[in-house]
Design an enzyme around this catalytic site. Structure first.
Site, PDB file in Angstrom:
ATOM      1  N   GLY A 166       0.744  -0.997  -0.410  1.00  0.00           N
ATOM      2  CA  GLY A 166       0.034  -0.174   0.447  1.00  0.00           C
ATOM      3  C   GLY A 166       0.834   0.992  -0.249  1.00  0.00           C
ATOM      4  N   TYR A 167      -0.121   2.487   0.293  1.00  0.00           N
ATOM      5  CA  TYR A 167       0.719   3.959  -0.230  1.00  0.00           C
ATOM      6  C   TYR A 167       1.276   3.465  -1.530  1.00  0.00           C
ATOM      7  CZ  TYR A 167       1.671   8.050   1.817  1.00  0.00           C
ATOM      8  OH  TYR A 167       1.643   9.726   1.924  1.00  0.00           O
ATOM      9  N   LEU A 168       0.774   3.489  -2.384  1.00  0.00           N
ATOM     10  CA  LEU A 168       0.675   3.438  -4.021  1.00  0.00           C
ATOM     11  C   LEU A 168       1.435   4.191  -4.644  1.00  0.00           C
ATOM     12  CD1 LEU A 168      -1.685   0.700  -4.885  1.00  0.00           C
ATOM     13  CD2 LEU A 168       0.093   0.346  -3.992  1.00  0.00           C
ATOM     14  N   HIS A 173       4.576   1.325  -7.994  1.00  0.00           N
ATOM     15  CA  HIS A 173       3.258   0.625  -7.985  1.00  0.00           C
ATOM     16  C   HIS A 173       2.440   0.028  -9.292  1.00  0.00           C
ATOM     17  CE1 HIS A 173       4.244   0.943  -3.458  1.00  0.00           C
ATOM     18  NE2 HIS A 173       4.076  -0.021  -3.801  1.00  0.00           N
ATOM     19  N   GLN A 218       7.935 -10.057   7.969  1.00  0.00           N
ATOM     20  CA  GLN A 218       8.838  -9.788   6.916  1.00  0.00           C
ATOM     21  C   GLN A 218       9.647  -7.911   8.263  1.00  0.00           C
ATOM     22  OE1 GLN A 218       6.715  -8.321   3.581  1.00  0.00           O
ATOM     23  NE2 GLN A 218       8.163  -7.092   3.220  1.00  0.00           N
TER      24      GLN A 218
HETATM   25  P1  AMP Z   1       6.243  -2.519  -1.304  1.00  0.00           P
HETATM   26  O1  AMP Z   1       4.561  -1.619  -1.875  1.00  0.00           O
HETATM   27  O2  AMP Z   1       6.476  -1.885  -1.542  1.00  0.00           O
HETATM   28  O3  AMP Z   1       6.231  -3.995  -0.843  1.00  0.00           O
HETATM   29  O4  AMP Z   1       6.106  -2.751  -2.988  1.00  0.00           O
HETATM   30  C1  AMP Z   1       5.707  -3.617  -3.920  1.00  0.00           C
HETATM   31  C2  AMP Z   1       5.450  -3.445  -5.130  1.00  0.00           C
HETATM   32  O5  AMP Z   1       6.171  -2.655  -5.879  1.00  0.00           O
HETATM   33  C3  AMP Z   1       7.430  -4.387  -5.023  1.00  0.00           C
HETATM   34  O6  AMP Z   1       7.337  -5.270  -6.056  1.00  0.00           O
HETATM   35  C4  AMP Z   1       8.259  -3.594  -5.222  1.00  0.00           C
HETATM   36  O7  AMP Z   1       9.130  -4.158  -5.217  1.00  0.00           O
HETATM   37  C5  AMP Z   1       7.184  -2.983  -5.956  1.00  0.00           C
HETATM   38  N1  AMP Z   1       8.159  -1.342  -6.422  1.00  0.00           N
HETATM   39  C6  AMP Z   1       8.138  -0.178  -5.136  1.00  0.00           C
HETATM   40  N2  AMP Z   1       9.124   0.720  -5.897  1.00  0.00           N
HETATM   41  C7  AMP Z   1       9.099   0.772  -6.581  1.00  0.00           C
HETATM   42  C8  AMP Z   1       9.524   1.691  -7.884  1.00  0.00           C
HETATM   43  N3  AMP Z   1       9.907   2.512  -7.468  1.00  0.00           N
HETATM   44  N4  AMP Z   1       9.504   1.269  -9.646  1.00  0.00           N
HETATM   45  C9  AMP Z   1       9.407   0.242  -9.690  1.00  0.00           C
HETATM   46  N5  AMP Z   1       8.556  -1.104  -8.947  1.00  0.00           N
HETATM   47  C10 AMP Z   1       8.571  -0.871  -7.508  1.00  0.00           C
END
Ligand code: AMP
Length: 296
Positions: free
Chosen positions: A31-33, A37, A61
Site C-alpha cells: 500500500g501507500y501506492l 506500483h 517481514q
Molecule cells: P511494496 O509496497 O514496497 O512492498 O512494493 C510492492 C511492489 O512494488 C514490489 O514488487 C516493489 O519492488 C515494487 N516497487 C516499489 N517501488 C518501486 C519502484 N520505484 N519502481 C518499480 N517497482 C517498485
C-alpha cells in the site's frame, strides 16, 4: 474494480474467470501506492485479462525495531491509483485473514536471503517468501509482477517459485524514478526536505556508476568507488555491493556478467534501498526482466 477483504470472496470472484481461461495477473503490495506500483499494475493490465492487486502490510517481514506500526497508509488514494492503472480486483485482507490463530508454517529461503538486506534484516525474506507463497496460493495468478527496486526480493521469489514448483511466471519491472533520479518508495513519505535532498545521493552514486559502466569501465572496485562518492552525505550506509544477478555473490575484478550494484542506507531514521543492473553482454540487457519458467 471490485474490492474484497476475504480469501473466500476473492476465490469466488476469480473462479469463473479462471474457468473461462482468463489470464490472471497479480501485484502484491504493502500500500501507500505510487507510480512504481502503478507501473507494475499497468504491465499486468496490459498482459493479463484480470489484475489482482493486494495491499497487505505483512507483519512477519518486519523486524521488532522496524516501521510496521507507522507504515504509511492511505486507502482512498490507493484505490484511485489502482482504478486508474486498470486493476480489476483489490484484495485487502486483515492480518487475521492471512495469519489465523495457530499459524506456524513458513517458507524458509536459502542462501540467496543471506547477503545484502538479509544481513541487516534477519528473518525479513522468510516473512516475504511466506506471505508471497500464501498470496500465490490464494490468488493463483498466471503472472506475478515485482519491482526491480527490491532486487534481492525478486531473486528470492523467483528461486522460491522454481524450487516449490509454483505455477506462476515472475515478471520483474524496472525501477520507476522521480525526474531527479530518486527511486519511488512508500518510505519516501518519511523524508523531510533536507532528508529528501540527501536521499538523492543513493541514486546519484548508482547512476554515475552505470554511466561509467556504459562508457566502458569494467573494474568492479572502480564502479563501487564511483557509487560511494556521493554517499558521504547520508547518515549510514549498510551496504554498497556489486553482485552477480543470479547468485548474489560479490563480483571481483572485472564485471564480465550481469551484475547488480545494490545499496541500502539510512537517511535520518529512514532506511532506503536502490540498485542498478550492469549488463556487459547485449543478451543480458533484458536481465532486469527476469522470469521463472512456468511450472519448472
Ligand atoms: P511494496 O509496497 O514496497 O512492498 O512494493 C510492492 C511492489 O512494488 C514490489 O514488487 C516493489 O519492488 C515494487 N516497487 C516499489 N517501488 C518501486 C519502484 N520505484 N519502481 C518499480 N517497482 C517498485
Amino acid at each position: 474494480m471490485r474490492v474484497v477483504r476475504t480469501i473466500a470472496d476473492l476465490r469466488a470472484l476469480l473462479r469463473p474467470l479462471r474457468e473461462e481461461g482468463k489470464r490472471i495477473g497479480f501485484v502484491p503490495t504493502m500500500g501507500y501506492l505510487h507510480e512504481g506500483h502503478g507501473a507494475l499494475i499497468r504491465q499486468s493490465a496490459a498482459r493479463c485479462d484480470a489484475t489482482v492487486v493486494s495491499i497487505f502490510v505483512n507483519p512477519t517481514q518486519f523486524g521488532p525495531s522496524e516501521d510496521l506500526a507507522n507504515y504509511p497508509r492511505d486507502l482512498e488514494r490507493d484505490q484511485n491509483l489502482c482504478l486508474e492503472a486498470e486493476a480489476t480486483v483489490l484484495f485487502l485482507p486483515e492480518v487475521a485473514e492471512i495469519y489465523p490463530t495457530g499459524f506456524q508454517t513458513h517458507v524458509e529461503p536459502g542462501r540467496l536471503a543471506d547477503p545484502l538486506c538479509g544481513r541487516f534484516r534477519p528473518g525479513h525474506f522468510r516473512g516475504v517468501a511466506t506471505v508471497v507463497a500464501k498470496l500465490f496460493n490464494i490468488v493463483q495468478p498466471d503472472l506475478a509482477f515485482f519491482g526491480q527496486k527490491d532486487f534481492q526480493q525478486t531473486v528470492v521469489i523467483r528461486r522460491m517459485a522454481r524450487d516449490l514448483n509454483l505455477p506462476v511466471d515472475v515478471v520483474v519491472v524496472p525501477t520507476i524514478r522521480e525526474a531527479d533520479g530518486l527511486a519511488l518508495s512508500s518510505r519516501n513519505a518519511y523524508l523531510d526536505e533536507d532528508a529528501r535532498r540527501r536521499a538523492l545521493r543513493l541514486s546519484e552514486g548508482l547512476l554515475a556508476a552505470r554511466a561509467a559502466f556504459d562508457e566502458g569501465e569494467r573494474e568492479a572496485a572502480k564502479l563501487v568507488e564511483i557509487a560511494r562518492g556521493p554517499l558521504a552525505g547520508v547518515d549510514s550506509v549498510q551496504y554498497l555491493e556489486l553482485v552477480d544477478t543470479q547468485n548474489l555473490e560479490p563480483i571481483q575484478g572485472k564485471v564480465d556478467r550481469a551484475s547488480a550494484l545494490c545499496v541500502a542506507a539510512y537517511v535520518g531514521s529512514t532506511r532506503l534501498i536502490d540498485n542498478v543492473i550492469l549488463a556487459p553482454l547485449p543478451a543480458d540487457v533484458g536481465i532486469s526482466v527476469v522470469r521463472s519458467t512456468q511450472g519448472a
